[in-house]
Design an enzyme around this catalytic site. Structure first.
Site, short mmCIF file in Angstrom:
data_model
loop_
_atom_site.label_atom_id
_atom_site.label_comp_id
_atom_site.label_asym_id
_atom_site.label_seq_id
_atom_site.Cartn_x
_atom_site.Cartn_y
_atom_site.Cartn_z
N TYR A 151 0.79 -1.31 0.13
CA TYR A 151 -0.06 -0.03 -0.09
C TYR A 151 0.92 1.23 0.12
O TYR A 151 1.81 1.39 0.93
CB TYR A 151 -0.89 0.06 1.02
CG TYR A 151 -1.78 1.13 1.72
CD1 TYR A 151 -1.58 1.96 2.72
CD2 TYR A 151 -2.35 1.70 0.60
CE1 TYR A 151 -2.14 2.90 3.07
CE2 TYR A 151 -3.21 2.88 1.00
CZ TYR A 151 -3.22 3.48 2.43
OH TYR A 151 -3.87 4.62 2.39
N ASP A 236 -2.07 -5.43 9.35
CA ASP A 236 -3.04 -4.66 8.81
C ASP A 236 -4.17 -5.43 8.26
O ASP A 236 -3.95 -5.94 6.95
CB ASP A 236 -2.44 -3.64 7.72
CG ASP A 236 -3.41 -2.62 7.39
OD1 ASP A 236 -4.85 -2.85 7.49
OD2 ASP A 236 -3.13 -1.71 7.05
N ILE A 238 -7.20 -4.93 7.14
CA ILE A 238 -8.36 -3.89 6.77
C ILE A 238 -9.21 -4.47 5.62
O ILE A 238 -10.32 -4.08 5.70
CB ILE A 238 -7.93 -2.66 6.08
CG1 ILE A 238 -8.97 -1.47 6.15
CG2 ILE A 238 -7.17 -2.67 4.82
CD1 ILE A 238 -8.67 -0.05 5.92
N LYS A 274 -13.02 -0.20 4.26
CA LYS A 274 -12.94 -1.17 3.22
C LYS A 274 -14.32 -2.25 3.40
O LYS A 274 -14.90 -2.46 2.40
CB LYS A 274 -11.66 -1.80 2.97
CG LYS A 274 -10.60 -1.03 3.01
CD LYS A 274 -10.89 0.02 1.86
CE LYS A 274 -9.57 1.02 1.88
NZ LYS A 274 -9.36 1.91 0.98
#
Lengths: 477, 444
Positions: A151, A236, A238, A274
């Site tokens: 990311y 992470d 997400i 998300k």
């Protein structure tokens, strides 16, 4: 470059580039902003495929909100709670909110693990969560390893104000971008030689931009690695509930239940931006198994608490098990359908994507369309896609991918019709390319790595990255 | 194969193990006493009354009435697509309608004497985040901001903790009603220089917390001239600007700048929030208004770490763009706060206690120095302990606000009903009477 008099008045953090916005990749955003696609008003405009948003399930949320007016403090049914909620600024957050989030996180993992509400710490989105974790774990100058491609905004989130560096651990298509122990060890050793203090490893699982989930063996080897080196692991997660096929998602929270691990090293970052499609609500979560990090993170959450109005709404919504179960199921279903529609459409014109089972995007392989397997060729191709094909996709280099030719393409931020339009444009473009250089294609038409990639230019590894999550999108009125 | 886990486990950062978050100070110990034994009119009439929390609870009925009569605040706007657009909205510029509403609200608070451009409004999740963010932008680790004492205890955390920036105090005392003097400014600057610390700016709170008083025009001019001479920044935290009892008595730095045609204004930054004036601390609405383009751009980028929930932006945009509502709110809120203030001042006076003459805020600055056994910090803390455990009032000792003169206490009056305030005043009255009796006994 000499600082202007004005700039000299500001701090080093204020005048450096780690916010990541001075990169050429924002040309794509600008092109979209200047000429946004609209089916009726602007059918020739640029289609936004660079924004990882989930727009597929708003109807479910809206329906719930309409049926539950008490969850809002503005409705007649809910306004009597207004005062209590408006004055609540306790950084522990509403107990019901923490419980609801813990509940949702557990369900997103199929109920295979449960989360302790007292470890739920709020932050300003996952953006704030990642930064908070770094402030807790690392000093300025310390480093975290991060598998690439990654990311783009990790550099800003993890390092801009904290002073933490990110060291990429390169993964490539030779093994489907798996993270190998060898690659980790190599990156760690290099850091040691350079006298850089590595404090941990940060991963995104499911991966952005790959859309893949980490398999159990890889996860176990990562956990072994960090225990052995006595460094932290930040996971992470997400996209935990944005999984739509197999292989299914395995969370680090499950792995530590089945192997020896110093839990003080394990920290999860989460958000509702998300999985639920609510980036505007700024719901970021730090979930640490380390008590000191929970305590410290909680104090730091004062800098990015979730609005009590939003906590109240979501506490109610996410503790409605019927809603949550149905939402998770429907969300997966709709993502699967959309993913299938898009990848099949691409296959028809000979474009393959990395096999993936999660996320809001595909990792598209356009290596065979590159004149040369170089970064420059990738950028040239990208500019063509933006300016001629009129699709804003994200080039692999913006994710620090060491192999040119890969592009991240988002598919969940638009309706079916727009997907069709995008696929049609791609079809037309690919056919034109085939007509243009048929000879070249016949030699290269296989998807295996059949070249020696040029050594990736170190200067491009500097934190000049696009931030697809960065709210650069101009507000539409 | 089992992994051997050696102790101690992996260390955390220096920031994590430092005490700069400030939570171990007596300021927060009072909270614990309150949490363990909170006053309730019916269920716990002898509990601790919370007078250490600067909250504004006097005007909620106005907000509730607005919501009840304006259904567009509860809708998501623009029909079915409204929710989707709002839920997706994470643009760090913030909702334009909300920025316009904030700018206009700030203008109204200042009686139209200053103009605010919505394009300069940067949104953050609370003033806590705004002050920290500005510090990251204006100063490097090891640099200092000059802050007049006494100051809001949270500044120690907000300005210093994660930023690594220091606070050098500008000492103020009761000899001139705690006003900031040019001498004190120079002394603080020199003190920093002597320690080899680079001063990057001055941060004032106007109206002041904990003094509950506005800064006079002449003093603001002096401060502005000082920062211009030293070529440093000026941050004006105007979080209590809407809580001034009489509109004409508040001069914002914005007015000083406009009077000078905005010359040299690029060093000035205003912090604001809706937590005090509107009583909405839970909503996390803070803003930075900077006259410096670079600061606006950079602050906006940094606000990614601390954006305001779009849901909340939408609600407040609807509320604050209703000029009729805001005019009435500002006026009524002022009057109610003034009434409360007069009530507490009178009550204290009749108990023999004087306060600094105040004209703003949600608290008064009470002088208990005549009561101190010893005119020291220890003496003050001993008295504070009595107030907490005998009188059962949680008030804030001046030392927690870095006041150099012992014996002053900040007492909040807007976070309770009038009845509770009466109870508190009665307790103080009784306490003072008892002290008087005891003193007389000793004399005999």
């Amino acid at each position: 470059m000499a600082l202007s008099k004005n700039q000299q008045l500001l701090s080093k953090i204020a005048t450096n580039d780690r916010h990541g916005e001075n990169s050429p990749y924002f040309d794509g955003w600008k092109a979209y902003d200047k000429n946004p696609y609209h089916p009726i008003d602007n059918p020739e405009g640029v289609i936004q495929m660079g924004l990882a948003e989930n727009q597929l399930c708003f109807d479910l949320i809206q329906k719930w909100i309409r049926r539950n007016p008490k969850a809002s403090i503005c409705t007649a049914e809910g306004v009597h709670e207004f005062k209590n909620i408006a004055i609540f600024q306790d950084y522990n957050g509403f107990k019901e909110f923490r419980q609801a989030v813990a509940n949702f996180m557990g369900k997103a993992r199929g109920g295979r693990v449960t989360f302790d509400p007292t470890r739920i710490v709020m932050s300003g989105g996952a953006t704030g969560a990642n930064e908070t974790v770094m402030f807790c774990l690392a000093n300025p100058g310390d480093a975290f390893l991060v598998p690439s491609p990654c990311y783009p905004a990790f550099d800003r989130d993890c390092g801009w104000r904290t002073g933490v560096q990110l060291i990429p651990v390169n993964c490539d298509s030779s093994n489907n971008f798996l993270i190998t122990k060898a690659a980790l060890e190599a990156a760690y050793e290099r850091a040691q030689q350079d006298h850089i203090n590595v404090k941990g490893l940060i991963i995104a699982n499911p991966s952005n931009p790959l859309g893949t989930v980490l398999d159990r063996d890889t996860l176990r080897s990562l956990v072994s690695f960090i225990n052995e080196k006595k460094i932290h692991l930040v996971s992470d997660e997400i996209y935990a509930a944005s999984v739509f096929s197999t292989p299914s998602f395995v969370s680090v929270s499950e792995i530590i239940e089945e192997m020896e691990c110093d839990r003080d090293l394990i920290h999860i970052v989460y958000s509702l931006s998300k999985d639920m499609g609510l980036p505007g609500f700024r719901v970021g979560i730090v979930y640490s198994y380390n008590d000191a990090v929970v305590n410290c993170g909680r104090k730091m959450s004062s800098f990015g608490l979730v609005s009590s109005q939003t906590q109240h709404l979501l506490a109610s919504m996410l503790s409605d098990n019927e809603f949550v179960d149905n939402f998770l199921k429907e969300n997966s279903k709709r993502l699967a359908k959309r993913h299938s529609m898009f990848t099949k459409g691409l296959e028809k014109v000979g474009i393959a994507c990395l096999k993936s089972s999660a996320g809001l995007f595909v990792w598209m392989d356009l290596r065979r369309l590159l004149k040369e397997q170089t970064l420059e060729s990738e950028m040239n191709l990208w500019r063509v896609i933006i300016n001629e094909v009129k699709l804003n996709v994200s080039p692999g280099s913006s994710f620090h991918c060491s192999e040119p030719g890969w592009f991240r393409v988002c598919f969940a931020n638009m309706d079916d019709d727009t997907v069709e339009v995008a696929l049609e444009r791609i079809r037309v473009f690919v056919e034109k390319q085939q007509v243009k250089s048929k000879r070249k294609f016949q030699n290269n038409l296989n998807l295996k790595l059949s070249y020696t990639p040029r050594r990736y230019d170190e200067s491009v590894m500097s934190p000049h990255m696009m931030s697809p999550r960065s709210p650069l999108v101009r507000a539409r009125t | 194969m089992a992994i051997e886990i050696e102790q101690p486990s992996v260390g955390l950062s220096k920031v994590a193990v430092s005490e700069t978050h400030g939570e171990d100070s007596p300021y927060f110990a009072g909270w614990k006493a309150y949490d363990e034994n909170p006053y309730d009119e019916l269920t716990n009439p002898s509990g601790v009354i919370q007078m250490g929390l600067a909250e504004n609870q006097v005007s909620f009925d106005l907000l509730e009435a607005f919501l009840e009569t304006h259904s567009e605040a509860s809708s998501w706007g623009k029909g079915a697509s409204g929710f989707r657009e709002n839920a997706l909205f994470q643009d760090y510029h913030g909702l334009l309608s909300f920025r316009k509403a904030m700018a206009s609200f700030m203008e109204q608070i200042r009686g139209g004497r200053a103009k605010f451009d919505p394009e300069r409004v940067v949104l953050t999740a609370g003033a806590t985040a705004a002050n920290e963010l500005l510090t990251f932008i204006l100063a490097d680790p090891g640099d200092a901001l000059l802050v007049p004492t006494p100051y809001y205890p949270g500044f120690d955390r907000d300005l210093r903790w994660r930023t690594g920036v220091k606070i050098v105090p500008i000492h103020c005392d009761s000899s001139n009603n705690f006003q900031i003097t040019p001498q004190a400014l120079e002394a603080a600057y020199s003190e920093a220089e002597a320690m080899n610390i680079k001063v990057r700016g001055v941060l004032i709170t106007n109206p002041s917390n904990p003094l509950g008083a506005t800064i006079q025009r002449s003093v603001l001019e002096e401060i502005f001239d000082f920062v211009t001479r030293k070529n440093i920044h000026l941050v004006s935290d105007e979080i209590y600007s809407g809580s001034v009892f009489s509109s004409s008595e508040f001069i914002s730095i914005a007015e000083i700048l406009e009077a000078r045609q905005n010359k040299n204004s690029e060093r000035v930054h205003i912090v604001y929030s809706l937590s005090k004036d509107l009583g909405l601390p839970g909503f996390r609405v803070g803003t930075i208004y900077s006259y410096n383009d670079e600061v606006v751009t950079t602050a906006r980028r940094m606000s990614s770490f601390t954006l305001i929930s779009s849901q909340t932006q939408h609600l407040l945009a609807s509320m604050l763009s209703n000029k009729e509502f805001t005019e009435n709110y500002i006026k009524t809120n002022r009057e109610r706060l003034r009434k409360r203030y007069n009530m507490i001042i009178e009550g204290l006076r009749s108990a023999g206690i004087e306060c600094l003459k105040g004209n703003a805020g949600l608290f008064c600055w009470m002088n208990l120095s005549p009561l101190l056994e010893k005119p020291t910090r220890e003496g003050e803390l001993a008295l504070w302990n009595s107030m907490l455990h005998e009188v059962k009032l949680n008030i804030s000792p001046g030392s927690s606000c870095h006041c150099s003169e012992p014996g002053w206490f900040r007492v909040c009056f807007a976070n309770m009903s009038e009845q509770t305030l009466e109870v508190a005043l009665k307790r103080i009255h009784n306490f003072m009477e008892k002290r008087e009796r005891d003193r007389n006994l000793k004399v005999i």
